[in-house]
Design an enzyme around this catalytic site. Structure first.
Site, PDB file in Angstrom:
ATOM      1  CG  ASP A  74       9.236  37.093  62.724  1.00 37.88           C
ATOM      2  OD1 ASP A  74       8.832  36.983  61.541  1.00 37.88           O
ATOM      3  OD2 ASP A  74      10.433  37.240  62.999  1.00 37.88           O
ATOM      4  CD  GLU A 100      12.919  37.867  57.919  1.00 40.00           C
ATOM      5  OE1 GLU A 100      14.025  38.031  57.361  1.00 40.00           O
ATOM      6  OE2 GLU A 100      12.286  38.794  58.461  1.00 40.00           O
TER       7      GLU A 100
END
Length: 382
Positions: A75, A133
């Site tokens: 991400d 995350e």
């Protein structure tokens, strides 16, 4: 012998630059996930069912009695990227300014090499391309909940790390990174005219007392040898210059490197704020949004990493890193299975801005080394 050739290294760099141009926020990495699945399928790596947009692949080893998991986070962050590089983000307001594009490319390159050299791969290898995350809910927690770690014997992950000198590989035994929990403090008073504060219960004044008081929790309630942080980073109160509002809201973060201290911070915060607000006639409410636990490396697995690094690159490359107060949801994997989280240093002229800065960039020179590290961890695992 170096296994990550210049060709594979350049392949990884090219992949990283492509991924960098198309960043996606936590929980929204569907284009990235589709790209990863395509590459894994081309490498004839088995896809394991998991909750999208995370992607999990499995390469079965020649022996297969043990399974090693390797993780990359995929991400990006809600940041508008700055700079002149030709691979600048094409998605407005979203950018890879932490290094996850590098982590993804490195794991893809390792998967590519391992799939092309299956005869040299004894353990099963689980490739975890993990969503979310940076933001809750954690992608790592979700994968653990779905059972992907059940048959894993060891788990490893790396982070390209700007604060660490380029050319160094940093490990730690025990606590390496902190827990990360969000806190919201709602202070409710009684508003009124700014010229008549005695007729109000001023939540802004009480908030000022709260901000000062919470620092005493770390300095006077936590064991001095236990790392802990309480930071109030945002405040919302009032609408204009001469009206005392009814309410003030503070936002902050709690950090600790042990579960005991983590719970202590939350409990002391609640007790201190409720009592302080009551003393001024206000009401104080503390809402803790529990985030990620501390990252605690397994001693044996960190020693294994040290052995691989020293034997392949020499002892001068290896360095012990002091724990940092940043958080990482790799902690969820380490709660279930032994493993180690590794810092690959890239600090220097090519990577001079800190993580999450709009001008942050990776020093791509370290991508081949990082790929080689993952390959060697697999090859020597037994």
């Amino acid at each position: 012998m170096t296994l990550c050739t210049s060709t594979l290294g350049q392949w990884a760099i090219n992949e990283r630059r492509y991924l960098h141009q198309y960043p996606e926020l936590s929980g929204q990495e569907y284009q990235t996930a589709s790209y990863i699945r395509k590459w894994l399928q081309e490498c004839q790596i088995e896809l394991i069912d998991c909750e999208a947009p995370s992607v999990v692949g499995l390469l079965r080893g020649t022996d297969g009695r043990k399974t090693i998991a390797l993780r990359a986070d995929i991400d990006a962050l809600p940041v508008t990227e700055e700079g002149e590089k030709p691979y600048l983000s094409k998605n407005p307001g979203v950018a890879h300014v932490c290094g996850h594009d590098g982590h993804t490319a490195i794991l893809l390159a390792a998967a590519k090499w391992l799939s092309e050299n299956r005869a040299e791969v004894k353990p099963n290898v689980l490739f975890l391309f993990q969503s979310s995350e940076e933001m809750l809910p954690s992608g790592a927690e979700a994968l653990v909940r779905q059972g992907v770690m059940e048959d894993v014997d060891a788990v490893f992950g790396l982070h390209l790390w700007q604060p660490l000198e380029k050319g160094k590989i940093g490990i730690s035994t025990g606590a390496m990174m902190a827990s990360s929990d969000d806190v919201r403090i709602v202070i409710t008073g009684r508003g009124g005219h700014g010229s008549m504060p005695h007729e109000t219960i001023d939540p802004i004044y009480v908030a000022g007392q709260v901000i000062a008081a919470v620092q005493g929790i770390v300095s006077r309630r936590v064991n001095p040898i236990e790392p802990a942080v309480i930071s109030i980073c945002r405040m919302e109160a009032g609408t204009t210059y001469n009206i005392i509002p009814n309410q003030a809201i503070l936002y902050g973060t709690l950090r600790a490197q042990s579960e005991k201290t983590r719970r202590l911070l939350a409990a002391e915060l609640k007790q201190t704020i409720e009592a302080l607000c009551e003393a001024w006639g206000a009401k104080g409410e503390v809402i803790v949004d529990w985030g990620t636990p501390p990252v605690v490396n397994d001693k044996a697995m960190s020693e294994y990493v040290a052995t691989v690094v020293a034997s392949h690159w020499g002892g001068e490359v290896l360095t012990h890193v002091e724990p940092v107060m940043g958080g990482e949801d790799f902690s969820y994997y380490l709660e279930r299975k032994p493993g180690s989280f590794i810092f690959v240093g890239m600090g220097g002229e090519k990577s001079s801005f800190p993580h999450h800065h709009p001008r942050f960039d990776i020093d791509e020179d370290v991508i081949p080394t990082s790929t080689e590290l993952l390959i060697q961890l697999v090859k020597h695992f037994s």
